[in-house]
Design a protein around this motif. Structure first.
Motif, short mmCIF file in Angstrom:
data_model
loop_
_atom_site.label_atom_id
_atom_site.label_comp_id
_atom_site.label_asym_id
_atom_site.label_seq_id
_atom_site.Cartn_x
_atom_site.Cartn_y
_atom_site.Cartn_z
N ILE A 290 0.88 -1.18 0.00
CA ILE A 290 0.00 0.00 0.00
C ILE A 290 0.90 1.22 0.00
O ILE A 290 1.56 1.52 1.00
CB ILE A 290 -0.92 0.02 1.23
CG1 ILE A 290 -1.77 -1.26 1.28
CG2 ILE A 290 -1.81 1.25 1.21
CD1 ILE A 290 -2.47 -1.46 2.60
N ASN B 263 0.92 4.91 0.06
CA ASN B 263 0.12 6.11 0.31
C ASN B 263 0.81 7.39 -0.14
O ASN B 263 0.37 8.49 0.21
CB ASN B 263 -0.20 6.20 1.81
CG ASN B 263 -1.24 5.18 2.23
OD1 ASN B 263 -2.25 5.00 1.55
ND2 ASN B 263 -1.00 4.50 3.34
N GLY C 280 1.23 9.77 -2.91
CA GLY C 280 0.70 10.10 -4.23
C GLY C 280 -0.63 9.43 -4.48
O GLY C 280 -1.66 9.87 -3.98
N GLY C 281 -0.62 8.33 -5.22
CA GLY C 281 -1.88 7.72 -5.63
C GLY C 281 -2.58 6.91 -4.55
O GLY C 281 -3.79 6.72 -4.60
N GLY C 282 -1.82 6.45 -3.57
CA GLY C 282 -2.45 5.65 -2.52
C GLY C 282 -2.95 4.31 -2.99
O GLY C 282 -3.95 3.79 -2.50
N PHE C 283 -2.24 3.71 -3.96
CA PHE C 283 -2.67 2.43 -4.51
C PHE C 283 -2.28 1.27 -3.59
O PHE C 283 -1.27 1.32 -2.90
CB PHE C 283 -2.05 2.20 -5.88
CG PHE C 283 -2.57 3.15 -6.92
CD1 PHE C 283 -1.76 4.14 -7.42
CD2 PHE C 283 -3.88 3.06 -7.37
CE1 PHE C 283 -2.24 5.03 -8.38
CE2 PHE C 283 -4.36 3.94 -8.32
CZ PHE C 283 -3.54 4.94 -8.83
N ALA C 284 -3.12 0.23 -3.64
CA ALA C 284 -2.82 -1.03 -2.95
C ALA C 284 -2.70 -2.10 -4.03
O ALA C 284 -3.65 -2.34 -4.78
CB ALA C 284 -3.92 -1.38 -1.96
N THR D 232 3.71 5.41 4.14
CA THR D 232 2.95 6.66 4.26
C THR D 232 3.93 7.80 4.50
O THR D 232 4.73 7.73 5.43
CB THR D 232 1.96 6.59 5.43
OG1 THR D 232 1.10 5.45 5.27
CG2 THR D 232 1.11 7.86 5.51
N PRO D 233 3.88 8.87 3.70
CA PRO D 233 4.81 9.99 3.91
C PRO D 233 4.56 10.66 5.26
O PRO D 233 3.43 10.76 5.72
CB PRO D 233 4.48 10.96 2.76
CG PRO D 233 3.68 10.18 1.79
CD PRO D 233 3.00 9.10 2.55
N LEU D 234 5.65 11.11 5.88
CA LEU D 234 5.51 11.88 7.11
C LEU D 234 4.95 13.27 6.82
O LEU D 234 4.17 13.81 7.59
CB LEU D 234 6.87 12.01 7.80
CG LEU D 234 7.38 10.78 8.54
CD1 LEU D 234 8.78 11.04 9.09
CD2 LEU D 234 6.45 10.38 9.67
N LYS D 235 5.38 13.86 5.71
CA LYS D 235 4.93 15.20 5.37
C LYS D 235 3.96 15.13 4.19
O LYS D 235 4.33 14.70 3.10
CB LYS D 235 6.12 16.09 4.98
CG LYS D 235 7.06 16.41 6.14
CD LYS D 235 8.08 17.43 5.73
CE LYS D 235 9.11 17.67 6.82
NZ LYS D 235 8.51 18.18 8.06
N ILE D 236 2.74 15.55 4.47
CA ILE D 236 1.72 15.61 3.42
C ILE D 236 1.13 17.01 3.50
O ILE D 236 0.52 17.39 4.51
CB ILE D 236 0.61 14.56 3.63
CG1 ILE D 236 1.21 13.15 3.74
CG2 ILE D 236 -0.38 14.60 2.47
CD1 ILE D 236 0.20 12.07 4.07
N GLU D 237 1.31 17.79 2.47
CA GLU D 237 0.91 19.20 2.52
C GLU D 237 -0.58 19.36 2.27
O GLU D 237 -1.10 18.93 1.25
CB GLU D 237 1.71 20.02 1.51
CG GLU D 237 3.18 20.15 1.91
CD GLU D 237 3.93 21.11 1.02
OE1 GLU D 237 3.51 21.31 -0.13
OE2 GLU D 237 4.95 21.66 1.48
#
Lengths: 73, 373
Positions: free
Chosen positions: A6, A8, A10-14, A65-70
């Protein structure tokens, strides 16, 4: 072996991905995220924090999952 | 099985049912026929303009053709995304996986609250501090019976420290309990659609702990209001004024208007008229041409201030005496002091006899002879 990845970022595809036996968490990360380091991400294996050199197993679920998501305004 | 675990299992089942129902009701995407028609028309016009050598028209038609092609491409990509979402192996999580997410949420956030009646799943973040501004904790509440979009969850400030200028903005990216997801929009949406609750709450939290100064409802630099350049106090942005000359921000108390042009001035830019003592901007003051002091236009007459005009009227003047006495006449009699004497000049002679030598004894009178001395 097949694991559920998974991403997360950008696209968040699984997606199920096919990996060689013995692939570690850091191996999969580097294959998935090309331009940034693992310190910029929350990496979970089967919903738990994992060591970078932990070997993945058939059916594992890995989330990145990125730590920084603006956000925006 | 404990009551809590039983409640979570029921919630996991209900969430799965709600998500499955949402997927079943999702319409099949329509083909973008309108975009296709636009593209074929654009292509035809571009070809006609090129064939006839209409250079300018051909350039415009070609640009339009390009735009139509891009539009159709975007619409087809959107269709593909919808179709892919249905076919993805990650698809919709099973109730067991949703239950595993709920357990992982407790480990991640310390506590997860499941309300079967309200159909909500909630977690609480740690206190969020961005660039020294403490925004407090936030409650993230997801309604599982709503369509999986930004309206299905709320971000509620538990220790509100809202922006000075807008009290419903409790975070640079949260207004009226709604998160503006920015870069997180697509992965958040996908996590909700697939029932990946752990991923959903992690993504929302990471947006909250990230500050994007380029796109915030209220930037943190203005969170506590606008600092007044004169007194330093903080004013809400919608109440603050700005000096028309230097651009400094001013609180309502320090903002002064020029009495002439009504422009706003700070204390450094404004000045006082030395005549009327009112505040003016430098443009509305002029220098007296005599003394050089600043005066407003109302206090100058022919570029001379009132003080200088008064000085001019104090100088001595020549004028015609009309015979009338004037109590303020400078020639009026003045009482003498004891040691003063009056010296008067002899009046000028006015007859022919004035030229004759004067006799020492008596003047000649009618019927008399002169008596020599």
């Amino acid at each position: 072996m097949k694991v559920l990845l998974i991403n997360n970022d950008g696209g968040g595809f699984a997606d199920h991905v096919e990996l060689p036996e013995g692939t570690t968490v850091i191996d999969l990360f580097r294959r998935t995220v090309k331009h940034r380091g693992p310190e910029d991400y929350l990496i979970r294996v089967n919903r738990q924090p994992a060591a970078r050199d932990e070997a993945l197993k058939e059916g594992d679920r890995v989330s990145i999952t990125p730590l920084k998501i603006e956000g925006a305004g | 099985m404990t009551n809590e675990k039983r409640r979570r299992l029921r919630a996991a089942l209900k969430i799965h049912v709600a998500l499955a129902a949402g997927r079943a009701s999702r319409p099949t995407p329509f083909l973008p026929l309108d975009a296709w028609r636009d593209l074929t028309r654009s292509a035809r016009l571009a070809a006609i303009a090129a064939d006839r050598g209409w250079t300018t028209a051909a350039s415009a038609a070609r640009a339009n053709y390009r735009r139509s092609a891009a539009e159709l491409s975007d619409r087809l990509a959107a269709c593909l995304r919808v179709l892919d979402a249905d076919d993805r192996p990650g698809g919709l999580q099973s109730p067991q996986e949703i239950l595993a997410d709920l357990a992982a949420l407790e480990a991640e956030f310390g506590e997860v609250e499941v309300d079967l009646k309200e159909k909500t799943v909630s977690v609480t973040t740690d206190s969020v501090a961005l660039e020294g501004v403490d925004l407090g904790r936030f409650d993230l509440a997801l309604r599982w019976d709503l369509e999986s979009d930004s309206g299905s969850y709320s971000v509620i400030a538990l220790d509100p420290n809202p922006a000075a200028e807008e009290e419903t903005t409790t975070h640079p990216h949260v207004r009226e309990e709604a998160l503006c997801e920015g870069d997180g929009r697509v992965p958040i949406r996908r996590a909700l659609e697939e029932g990946r609750l752990l991923d959903f709450f992690l993504l929302v939290r990471q947006v909250l702990v990230t500050y994007n100064p380029g796109s915030a409802y209220v930037p943190l630099s203005r969170w506590r209001g606008v600092p007044c350049a004169d007194c330093g106090a903080s004013a809400p942005d919608d109440e603050a004024d700005r000096c028309d000359r230097c651009g400094d921000d001013l609180c309502p108390d320090c903002s002064t208007s020029c009495r002439d042009c009504s422009g706003t001035c700070c204390s450094d830019c404004r000045d006082r008229c030395g005549g009327c003592d009112e505040s003016f901007c430098p443009s509305c003051l002029s220098a007296c041409r005599t003394c050089g002091e600043s005066r407003c236009h109302g206090c100058l007459e022919a570029d001379v201030c009132g003080d200088c005009r008064d000085d001019e009227t104090d100088e001595p003047e020549t004028h015609v005496n009309d015979g009338e006495t004037d109590e303020h006449d400078d020639d009026a009699a003045v009482p003498l002091a004891a040691d003063e004497t009056v010296t008067t000049d002899a009046p000028p002679a006015t007859t022919a006899a004035a030229d004759a030598p004067l006799t020492a004894v008596h003047a000649v009178r009618l019927g008399e002879a002169a008596v020599p001395a």
